[in-house]
Design a protein around this motif. Structure first.
Motif, PDB file in Angstrom:
ATOM      1  N   THR A  32      10.967  40.906 -21.829  1.00 42.67           N
ATOM      2  CA  THR A  32       9.733  40.593 -21.132  1.00 42.67           C
ATOM      3  C   THR A  32       8.648  41.607 -21.448  1.00 42.67           C
ATOM      4  O   THR A  32       8.920  42.793 -21.670  1.00 42.67           O
ATOM      5  N   ASN A  33       7.407  41.117 -21.508  1.00 44.46           N
ATOM      6  CA  ASN A  33       6.217  41.966 -21.631  1.00 44.46           C
ATOM      7  C   ASN A  33       6.243  42.858 -22.869  1.00 44.46           C
ATOM      8  O   ASN A  33       5.800  44.011 -22.830  1.00 44.46           O
ATOM      9  N   ASN A  53       8.206  33.975 -26.896  1.00 40.98           N
ATOM     10  CA  ASN A  53       9.566  34.518 -26.878  1.00 40.98           C
ATOM     11  C   ASN A  53      10.448  33.764 -27.855  1.00 40.98           C
ATOM     12  O   ASN A  53      10.214  32.589 -28.148  1.00 40.98           O
ATOM     13  N   THR A  93      12.804  37.890 -21.293  1.00 35.13           N
ATOM     14  CA  THR A  93      11.643  37.079 -20.971  1.00 35.13           C
ATOM     15  C   THR A  93      11.876  36.279 -19.697  1.00 35.13           C
ATOM     16  O   THR A  93      12.996  35.873 -19.400  1.00 35.13           O
ATOM     17  N   GLU A 151      11.152  33.377 -19.317  1.00 31.94           N
ATOM     18  CA  GLU A 151      11.411  31.983 -19.699  1.00 31.94           C
ATOM     19  C   GLU A 151      12.867  31.719 -20.079  1.00 31.94           C
ATOM     20  O   GLU A 151      13.172  30.787 -20.832  1.00 31.94           O
ATOM     21  N   THR A 164      14.174  37.782 -26.722  1.00 34.86           N
ATOM     22  CA  THR A 164      13.198  38.863 -26.682  1.00 34.86           C
ATOM     23  C   THR A 164      12.949  39.313 -25.241  1.00 34.86           C
ATOM     24  O   THR A 164      13.040  38.526 -24.307  1.00 34.86           O
ATOM     25  N   SER A 185       2.637  37.508 -25.428  1.00 33.34           N
ATOM     26  CA  SER A 185       3.026  36.118 -25.178  1.00 33.34           C
ATOM     27  C   SER A 185       4.087  35.661 -26.173  1.00 33.34           C
ATOM     28  O   SER A 185       4.231  36.204 -27.259  1.00 33.34           O
TER      29      SER A 185
END
Length: 207
Positions: A44-45, A29, A72, A74, A42, A27
């Motif tokens: 994703t995942n 970023n 990410t 987001e 950063t 979780s």
């Protein structure tokens, strides 16, 4: 700082936040804006505790992926803050426990979600807006952030977590930690009648 130094700084902050329990799993970023308006973010995942400076995503100012791993989900959140808070050099988004808990409380003021509990809250964070729930990665969340018009550097996303923009990555990191501690204080005191920072001080820091 050079791009190489910024990449290292992202990884250092991510590891610090993870090791101290401000984020968990994969979780959260982080991003940093470069001199040309593009930004590093950063992937994703990937856990913030094990970031690799050579494996960060590079996006243009609109959030279009230029190179590196998939960013990410987001991205819209970061791009909206950079677009509306033009002096911002970094954005930090976490799922930190106390801030998420506050974001679930009923009857929060959308324009001022937390009472003025400490001077450092006022200095480092300022007023905190809260937005309604959006599915993670929903571009509409970026639109909602943009609709705030750059007034806020700190925002709570309902049932999701805090996001903070700062002039530098270090400042954004300090601010989101202060926000998390303020959220913790608020939860501890919300059934009490805490003595708040005087309104004259609130006005002073809001000038």
């Amino acid at each position: 700082m050079t791009e190489s130094q910024l990449r290292e700084a992202i990884c250092d902050l991510g590891r610090s936040l993870f090791e101290r329990g401000y984020t968990h799993g994969a979780s959260g970023n982080l991003s940093v804006r470069l001199d040309d308006g593009s930004f590093l973010v950063t992937p994703t995942n990937v856990s913030l505790g094990i970031l690799d400076p050579t494996c960060l995503a590079h996006l243009d100012a609109t959030g279009r992926h230029l190179e590196g791993p998939l960013p990410t989900k987001e991205v819209a959140l970061h791009a909206a803050l950079y677009r509306t808070r033009r002096g911002s050099g970094a954005v930090v988004h976490l799922h930190s426990t106390h801030s998420v808990a506050v974001s679930m409380l009923p009857d929060l003021d959308p324009a001022d979600a937390l009472p003025p509990l400490t001077a450092y809250q006022l200095m480092k964070v300022g007023r905190t807006a809260i937005l309604p729930y959006f599915r993670p990665g929903d571009p509409a969340m970026g639109d909602a952030v943009a609709d705030l018009g750059g007034v806020y550097s700190a925002i709570l996303l309902a049932n999701h977590g805090p996001v903070v923009a700062g002039d530098t990555l270090l400042e954004a990191g300090y601010a989101i930690e202060e926000l998390e501690q303020t959220a913790k204080l608020h939860l501890l005191l919300r059934h009490e009648r805490p003595r708040l920072v005087p309104q004259t001080e609130v006005d002073f820091f809001n000038e």
